[in-house]
Design a protein around this motif. Structure first.
Motif, short mmCIF file in Angstrom:
data_model
loop_
_atom_site.label_atom_id
_atom_site.label_comp_id
_atom_site.label_asym_id
_atom_site.label_seq_id
_atom_site.Cartn_x
_atom_site.Cartn_y
_atom_site.Cartn_z
N ASN A 124 1.07 -1.31 -0.09
CA ASN A 124 0.00 -0.12 0.03
C ASN A 124 0.92 1.39 0.07
O ASN A 124 0.63 2.26 -0.64
CB ASN A 124 -0.99 0.04 1.23
CG ASN A 124 -2.27 -0.89 0.81
OD1 ASN A 124 -3.06 -0.12 0.25
ND2 ASN A 124 -2.40 -1.93 1.40
N TYR A 125 1.92 1.18 0.78
CA TYR A 125 2.97 2.31 0.72
C TYR A 125 3.37 2.53 -0.80
O TYR A 125 3.19 3.92 -1.08
CB TYR A 125 3.92 2.38 1.68
CG TYR A 125 4.94 3.20 1.70
CD1 TYR A 125 4.79 4.57 2.20
CD2 TYR A 125 6.20 3.07 0.88
CE1 TYR A 125 5.66 5.85 2.20
CE2 TYR A 125 6.98 4.31 0.71
CZ TYR A 125 6.62 5.57 1.44
OH TYR A 125 7.74 6.64 1.33
N ALA A 128 0.48 3.70 -3.12
CA ALA A 128 0.25 5.09 -2.75
C ALA A 128 1.09 6.02 -3.19
O ALA A 128 0.80 7.13 -3.64
CB ALA A 128 -0.04 5.17 -1.26
N TYR A 129 2.59 5.89 -2.94
CA TYR A 129 3.47 6.78 -3.43
C TYR A 129 3.42 7.06 -5.06
O TYR A 129 3.65 7.98 -5.51
CB TYR A 129 4.96 6.22 -3.05
CG TYR A 129 5.99 7.22 -3.28
CD1 TYR A 129 6.26 8.44 -2.52
CD2 TYR A 129 6.83 6.93 -4.51
CE1 TYR A 129 7.40 9.10 -3.06
CE2 TYR A 129 7.98 7.78 -4.90
CZ TYR A 129 8.05 8.77 -4.05
OH TYR A 129 8.97 9.62 -4.65
N TYR A 132 0.56 8.92 -5.89
CA TYR A 132 0.92 10.43 -5.41
C TYR A 132 1.86 11.04 -6.44
O TYR A 132 1.69 12.27 -7.14
CB TYR A 132 1.46 10.47 -4.04
CG TYR A 132 2.23 11.65 -3.42
CD1 TYR A 132 1.38 12.79 -3.26
CD2 TYR A 132 3.54 11.69 -3.68
CE1 TYR A 132 2.05 13.88 -2.60
CE2 TYR A 132 4.10 12.97 -3.27
CZ TYR A 132 3.49 13.90 -2.75
OH TYR A 132 3.87 15.10 -2.36
N SER A 143 -4.68 4.62 0.12
CA SER A 143 -3.88 3.87 0.51
C SER A 143 -3.01 4.11 1.70
O SER A 143 -2.73 3.49 2.70
CB SER A 143 -2.98 3.24 -0.62
OG SER A 143 -3.59 2.21 -1.47
N PHE A 144 -2.76 5.33 1.71
CA PHE A 144 -1.79 6.00 2.84
C PHE A 144 -2.61 6.05 3.92
O PHE A 144 -2.21 5.59 5.18
CB PHE A 144 -1.56 7.51 2.43
CG PHE A 144 -0.34 7.72 1.58
CD1 PHE A 144 0.90 6.93 1.95
CD2 PHE A 144 -0.58 8.48 0.66
CE1 PHE A 144 2.02 7.20 0.98
CE2 PHE A 144 0.76 8.75 -0.31
CZ PHE A 144 1.87 8.21 0.11
N GLU A 148 -1.81 4.22 8.14
CA GLU A 148 -1.51 5.09 9.27
C GLU A 148 -0.79 4.59 10.42
O GLU A 148 0.08 5.07 11.05
CB GLU A 148 -2.68 5.90 9.58
CG GLU A 148 -3.10 7.00 8.84
CD GLU A 148 -4.16 7.74 9.27
OE1 GLU A 148 -3.67 8.92 9.97
OE2 GLU A 148 -5.29 7.44 9.34
N PHE A 153 5.80 2.15 8.32
CA PHE A 153 5.46 3.26 7.27
C PHE A 153 4.31 4.49 7.98
O PHE A 153 4.32 5.53 7.50
CB PHE A 153 4.65 2.67 5.94
CG PHE A 153 5.47 1.75 5.21
CD1 PHE A 153 6.60 2.26 4.37
CD2 PHE A 153 5.36 0.49 5.26
CE1 PHE A 153 7.18 1.46 3.62
CE2 PHE A 153 6.18 -0.50 4.89
CZ PHE A 153 7.19 0.00 3.82
N THR A 157 3.45 8.37 6.54
CA THR A 157 2.44 8.62 5.79
C THR A 157 1.67 9.75 6.29
O THR A 157 1.06 10.39 5.36
CB THR A 157 1.64 7.27 5.95
OG1 THR A 157 1.27 7.03 7.27
CG2 THR A 157 1.99 6.14 5.27
N TYR A 160 2.44 12.56 3.66
CA TYR A 160 1.80 12.40 2.47
C TYR A 160 0.35 12.85 2.51
O TYR A 160 -0.30 13.19 1.62
CB TYR A 160 1.97 11.31 1.54
CG TYR A 160 3.73 10.85 1.42
CD1 TYR A 160 4.02 11.52 0.18
CD2 TYR A 160 4.44 10.12 1.96
CE1 TYR A 160 5.42 11.43 -0.04
CE2 TYR A 160 5.98 9.97 1.85
CZ TYR A 160 6.23 10.78 0.66
OH TYR A 160 7.46 10.63 0.44
N ILE A 161 -0.31 12.39 3.59
CA ILE A 161 -1.84 12.30 3.61
C ILE A 161 -2.10 14.05 3.82
O ILE A 161 -2.91 14.49 3.21
CB ILE A 161 -2.06 11.76 4.87
CG1 ILE A 161 -2.16 10.34 4.80
CG2 ILE A 161 -3.55 12.24 5.26
CD1 ILE A 161 -2.57 9.46 5.98
#
Length: 217
Positions: A124-125, A128-129, A132, A143-144, A148, A153, A157, A160-161
């Motif tokens: 997911n990290y 998500a990255y 992004y 995904s971020f 959490e 990670f 996160t 980024y959120i």
């Protein structure tokens, strides 16, 4: 001829395969050679399919990502168990990621990001990255948010959120989400979060709050 020395006997062929697998597990330097030798010597043997997967994993472990990609691309996932398929998608996805092939990496991580496995947080990290980076903020945010509380990670996160909310011009959500983060000792890049928070207060006309966080930044 003895079965143990007949190079076409099932016993001998199995011995060659398991010798190569043991070399992989024991981190022997000749592991890759032994796997390739087995694959070249017995291309029709049913164990070649697993040998290919083992070779890809070995090249991944050695950080030979370009080689790993080429090997993984020859793997038939339907020859793998469910757990092996999860491992395949993550390790091939990460190999693509490390080669900056974000499109193919994203496809691989997408396949496993919704399954609760040991790769859940990492998949997911990176998914998500990539989203992004590509400007697909809704998918990135989802995904971020799902990781959490991840030990590995979770600390990164929130940045980024916060950034995604800001890029979506959702300034009220930035303020609501990010304000408590600066008091947390477990969050990374707090200076950047303070900057985003200060700019969000500025965008909403709360200038005194804006100055407070921009000065902190």
């Amino acid at each position: 001829t003895s079965l143990s020395t007949d190079k076409e006997s099932e016993i001998y062929i199995n011995a060659q395969y398991y010798t190569a697998i043991c070399a992989v597990e024991l981190y022997h330097k000749n592991a890759e050679f032994l796997l390739k030798y087995f694959m070249d010597s017995y291309p029709q043997n049913s164990k070649v399919k697993m040998a290919v997967f083992q070779l890809g994993k070995l090249q991944y472990r050695q950080k030979k990502y370009d080689d790993a990609i080429k090997t993984f691309e020859t793997v038939d996932i339907y020859d793998l168990t469910s757990d092996e398929q999860i491992e395949y998608y993550f390790k091939s996805g990460y190999s693509y990621f490390m080669q900056n092939d974000l499109a193919d990496a994203k496809k691989q991580f997408f396949e496993i990001k919704d399954y609760e496995t040991k790769y859940f947080a990492a998949a997911n990290y990176y998914y998500a990255y990539i989203c992004y980076t590509l400007g697909n903020y809704d998918a990135a945010l989802k995904s971020f948010l799902s990781i959490e509380k991840s030990k590995e990670f979770g600390p990164i996160t929130p940045y980024y959120i916060t950034q995604v909310y800001f890029l979506q011009s959702n300034f009220d959500e930035v303020i609501k989400y990010a304000s408590p983060l600066l008091d947390s000792g477990n969050t990374k890049r707090t200076d950047e979060i303070a900057r985003i928070l200060g700019e969000s207060y500025f965008k909403t006309g709360k200038y005194s709050n804006s100055i407070q966080y921009l000065e902190k930044y």
